[in-house]
Design an enzyme around this catalytic site. Structure first.
Site, mmCIF file in Angstrom:
data_model
loop_
_atom_site.group_PDB
_atom_site.id
_atom_site.type_symbol
_atom_site.label_atom_id
_atom_site.label_comp_id
_atom_site.label_asym_id
_atom_site.label_seq_id
_atom_site.Cartn_x
_atom_site.Cartn_y
_atom_site.Cartn_z
ATOM 1 N N ARG A 1 3.589 -13.340 1.854
ATOM 2 C CA ARG A 1 3.825 -12.583 0.907
ATOM 3 C C ARG A 1 5.069 -12.520 0.102
ATOM 4 O O ARG A 1 5.199 -12.590 -1.299
ATOM 5 C CB ARG A 1 3.573 -11.176 1.191
ATOM 6 N N LEU B 1 0.800 -1.224 0.086
ATOM 7 C CA LEU B 1 0.107 -0.089 0.142
ATOM 8 C C LEU B 1 0.893 1.248 0.206
ATOM 9 O O LEU B 1 1.866 1.320 0.586
ATOM 10 C CB LEU B 1 -0.823 0.024 1.162
ATOM 11 N N LYS C 1 -5.008 -0.897 10.210
ATOM 12 C CA LYS C 1 -4.076 -1.355 9.745
ATOM 13 C C LYS C 1 -3.123 -2.187 10.560
ATOM 14 O O LYS C 1 -2.631 -1.765 11.398
ATOM 15 C CB LYS C 1 -3.100 -0.356 9.080
ATOM 16 N N CYS D 1 19.824 -0.855 48.935
ATOM 17 C CA CYS D 1 20.827 -0.225 49.648
ATOM 18 C C CYS D 1 20.332 -0.334 51.030
ATOM 19 O O CYS D 1 19.297 0.082 51.469
ATOM 20 C CB CYS D 1 21.016 1.431 49.378
HETATM 21 S S1 IVH Z 1 -5.428 -3.980 2.247
HETATM 22 C C1 IVH Z 1 -3.785 -4.446 -2.289
HETATM 23 N N1 IVH Z 1 -5.981 -3.779 4.564
HETATM 24 O O1 IVH Z 1 -0.335 -3.579 5.209
HETATM 25 C C2 IVH Z 1 -3.902 -4.068 -0.799
HETATM 26 N N2 IVH Z 1 -3.807 -4.617 4.205
HETATM 27 O O2 IVH Z 1 1.617 -1.992 4.187
HETATM 28 C C3 IVH Z 1 -3.941 -5.144 0.271
HETATM 29 N N3 IVH Z 1 -2.454 -4.522 6.027
HETATM 30 O O3 IVH Z 1 0.438 -5.451 2.452
HETATM 31 C C4 IVH Z 1 -3.785 -4.747 1.398
HETATM 32 N N4 IVH Z 1 -4.076 -4.158 7.303
HETATM 33 O O4 IVH Z 1 -0.337 -6.623 4.590
HETATM 34 C C5 IVH Z 1 -5.135 -4.109 3.707
HETATM 35 N N5 IVH Z 1 -6.770 -3.671 6.704
HETATM 36 C C6 IVH Z 1 -5.965 -3.833 5.758
HETATM 37 C C7 IVH Z 1 -4.471 -4.025 6.285
HETATM 38 C C8 IVH Z 1 -3.479 -4.403 5.378
HETATM 39 C C9 IVH Z 1 -2.762 -4.590 7.301
HETATM 40 C C10 IVH Z 1 -0.992 -4.879 5.435
HETATM 41 C C11 IVH Z 1 -0.887 -5.710 4.424
HETATM 42 C C12 IVH Z 1 -0.450 -4.708 3.349
HETATM 43 C C13 IVH Z 1 0.365 -3.847 4.128
HETATM 44 C C14 IVH Z 1 0.789 -2.566 3.539
#
Ligand code: IVH
Length: 684
Positions: free
Chosen positions: A138, A86, A117, A427
């Site tokens: 991944r 992202l 996230k 102490c």
């Molecule tokens: S969507 C195509 N949703 O953050 C986009 N990612 O820094 C797919 N991640 O690669 C990801 N929480 O591994 C999505 N609510 C969330 C997420 C999330 C964590 C991770 C994911 C992504 C990474 C990017």
């Protein structure tokens, strides 16, 4: 900033090598040597250089690729649809810019999905005809590691989808995380097994997934939350929210905190809400992901080589940083406990500069094995005090010596002692050590005790230095001349201080008892003793058995009180306090016991309180007839929530159990009649 093209080229090479190494350490070794924030900074620097010097762009730059190289220990799995990353926004301005750009391209966006996230490990699960056939990391976004046997041990990952007519092939993606509640216990176990502890729950999740033996993975409490999908044969979701609904029907876990909103203002409100509440969750989050909901608009927006244009990650300020550990020193508290603390090269963590951090005790320093000269991870999560998590071993200078706990008190030179079975080193020079004397006197004059206004830390230090204060009784012998001789005290402030000292002579007995600093005697115990035995003289004369017979005072406290009054020096102190005119009698009859206002009620405590230790809060509840339980249920009367509460606060909300913050809890303790949880105390 490089000034020439050659310099830019050199820096670009350097940044790429550094970022690749960081990715490898993060994804493959589960042992990063820079914080996520530092990674983001280097990444941004590289992006800027590549923008300013387009000739230096390459397809294999970390700015154009996703994730890490293969580890080799697991079989490779090719993702049929690449697993993207992202793009990030680090401020609300950047988030708004993304929103504006999106709306410029597709016109009005009727709905955005806001998700947390999750700071976990990205994993792909392949289901064929509803059965889980493969789980993979991944990796570099195209090829990941096959970790199927390990993922099969995770309780909330279904082996079969709960669908009557499952799709022929469906690949769901999400994050596997290590729940906060199990993390400390895992690290304790790692310590017991003499293994390196994990720096944070994400590394613990990553390390647990990379076990060769799935039994080890199975013994760890991992969990997954799904957030996206790859191949979905024979299906088309009209929107991201439709996909989430499908997951729920299929029995795939999704996060509960998702919001569908229609304006960027609402997106910002979601971001602001979770910035405040991120520590209420069972898992760590490092930001919020905002997604355009409608699949049609997503397709219109498309993707770059690395990330979709229809989503963005808003990153919260980092809570973890690396910095230099300049030195470890030991401070001596009022009760003689020697506490090691880290002196750090000042570093900005979660919005404040951290230069000092406690290392708790000798065992904790050994457990973390941090040494002066190390680069260390520093973490400051929420309101919690800053912590040194551990060393960055790859950055350890050669021949750096293990730090040794000092043998002697740094304040008075007396050899330190550590009684067997205790974690604290002390102490033992209770009366002669200047640090203990200072701490004891500051405590005596402090708010919870004799409350002597104007007799603060500095004045106490100055009077000790001048030889005018050795113990609390000396306070009542201080003269105007003594204060004038300190310099800097005007007539008025001298009069104020002497007036405050005079006024303190009338404090109730329980305050005096607290002021004496007897181990285990806090406000509640002091009240119980004062109410029952009525005078300092009677408490001093009471046997250990008599003391233990006072309701709410157990044998440990009784032994501590009896030992304190048996000491010749303490007896002399009491005698001189009496001579000085300090009140030693309980005022009036306040009843033998505290009123049983909390009889039959069950409490759960979570988070830190300012005015009570955990023990004091427990005692305060028990003395009033209540009970303290460790987990929240429907029967819990109240959950008392302090700073940085755990998941119990969230659980309380879920079950509709009333929550008390500290002021509301204090008010409940003060109230005279029995409390009624239905009445909604602390609802404000
Ligand atoms: S969507 C195509 N949703 O953050 C986009 N990612 O820094 C797919 N991640 O690669 C990801 N929480 O591994 C999505 N609510 C969330 C997420 C999330 C964590 C991770 C994911 C992504 C990474 C990017």
């Amino acid at each position: 900033m490089p000034v020439s093209a050659e310099e830019a080229a050199r820096r670009v090479d350097e940044l790429r090598a550094r970022l690749r190494d960081a990715l490898y350490r993060y994804h493959v070794l589960s042992d990063p040597d820079i914080s996520d924030a530092e990674y983001d900074e280097l990444f941004r620097e590289l992006e800027t250089l590549e923008r300013d010097y387009p000739d230096l762009r390459t397809d294999d730059s970390p700015t154009q690729t996703v994730g890490a190289v293969q580890a080799g220990a697991f079989a490779p799995v090719r993702h049929r649809v690449p697993m993207l990353s992202l793009d990030n926004a680090f401020s609300t301005e950047e988030l708004a810019a993304w929103g504006r750009r999106t709306e410029r391209i597709v016109g009005d966006v009727p709905a955005y999905v806001c998700e947390l996230k999750i700071d976990g490990v990205a994993v792909s699960l392949q289901y064929e005809r509803g059965r889980l056939v493969r789980a993979a990391t991944r990796g570099d976004g195209r090829v990941g590691d096959d970790i199927t046997p390990n993922v099969r041990t995770i309780a909330n990952v279904p082996q079969r989808l709960a669908l009557d007519d499952p799709p022929p092939a469906f690949e769901v993606r999400g994050e596997i995380y290590f729940p906060a509640s199990g993390f400390e216990a895992l690290n304790q176990q790692m310590t017991d097994e003499a293994k390196q502890v994990y720096a944070n729950p994400r590394n613990a999740a990553s390390g647990s997934l990379r076990q060769k033996d799935p039994k080890v993975t199975g013994s760890r409490q991992l969990a997954m939350l799904c957030h996206s999908f790859g191949l979905a044969e024979g299906m088309r979701f009209a929107s991201h929210s439709a996909f989430l609904g499908f997951c729920e029907r299929a029995g795939l876990p999704v996060a509960g905190q998702t919001a569908i909103v229609s304006t960027l203002e609402e997106v910002e409100a979601f971001v602001a809400h979770w910035a405040e509440h991120r520590h209420d969750l069972e898992y760590e989050i490092d930001g919020v992901v905002v997604k355009v909901d409608a699949s049609g608009l997503q397709e219109e927006l498309g993707r770059t080589s690395k990330a979709p244009r229809w989503a963005i990650a808003y990153k919260y300020p980092p809570e973890e940083r690396t910095t230099l550990l300049k030195d470890i020193q030991v401070s001596i508290g009022r009760t003689g406990v020697a506490t090691p603390f880290a002196m750090l090269e000042p570093v900005l963590v979660a919005g404040s500069t951290v230069a000092l951090a406690t290392l708790h005790n000798q065992d904790e320093v050994a457990r973390r094995d941090v040494r002066p000269g190390d680069t260390v991870f520093v973490r400051k999560a929420g309101d919690v005090i800053p912590e040194v998590v551990g060393p960055v071993l790859t950055k350890r200078p050669k021949r750096l010596r293990r730090w040794k706990f000092p043998k002697a008190c740094p304040e008075c030179g007396t050899p330190l002692v550590r009684p067997e079975g205790e974690s604290a080193t002390r102490c033992p020079n209770t009366t002669g050590c200047p640090a203990q004397r200072w701490g004891t006197l500051v405590h005596f004059a402090g708010r919870g005790a004799m409350d002597i206004e104007h007799l603060g830390e500095k004045t106490v230090a100055a009077l000790i230095e001048a030889g005018k204060l050795h113990d609390a009784a000396d306070i009542y012998r201080i003269t105007a001349d003594d204060l004038a001789a300190l310099g800097g005290y005007k007539d008025r402030s001298i009069a104020n201080l002497l007036g405050a000292i005079e006024a303190s002579k009338q404090r109730p007995l329980d305050r005096l008892l607290v002021g004496l600093g007897i181990r285990h005697v806090g406000g509640t115990v002091a009240t119980l003793l004062a109410n029952r035995l009525k005078s300092l003289e009677a408490i001093a004369a009471a046997s250990e058995e008599e003391l233990a017979g006072v309701g709410g005072v157990g044998p440990t406290i009784a032994a501590s009180v009896a030992a304190w009054f048996a000491d010749d020096g303490n007896q002399d102190l009491v005698r001189r306090l009496v001579e000085g005119g300090v009140n030693t009698k309980a005022d009036g009859d306040t009843g033998v016991e505290l009123p049983q206002t909390l009889a039959g009620m069950s409490f759960v405590l979570t988070g830190g309180l300012d005015g009570f230790t955990r023990d004091e809060a427990t005692r305060a509840i028990e003395d009033r007839g209540g009970r303290v339980a460790s987990s929240v249920s429907k029967k819990t009367a109240y959950v008392v929530v302090g700073t940085d509460p755990g998941s119990k606060a969230a659980r309380a909300t879920e079950l509709g159990v009333p929550i008390l913050d500290e002021p509301a809890f204090a008010a409940l303790l003060e109230q005279e009649a029995a409390a009624d949880p239905e009445a909604g105390v602390g609802d404000e």
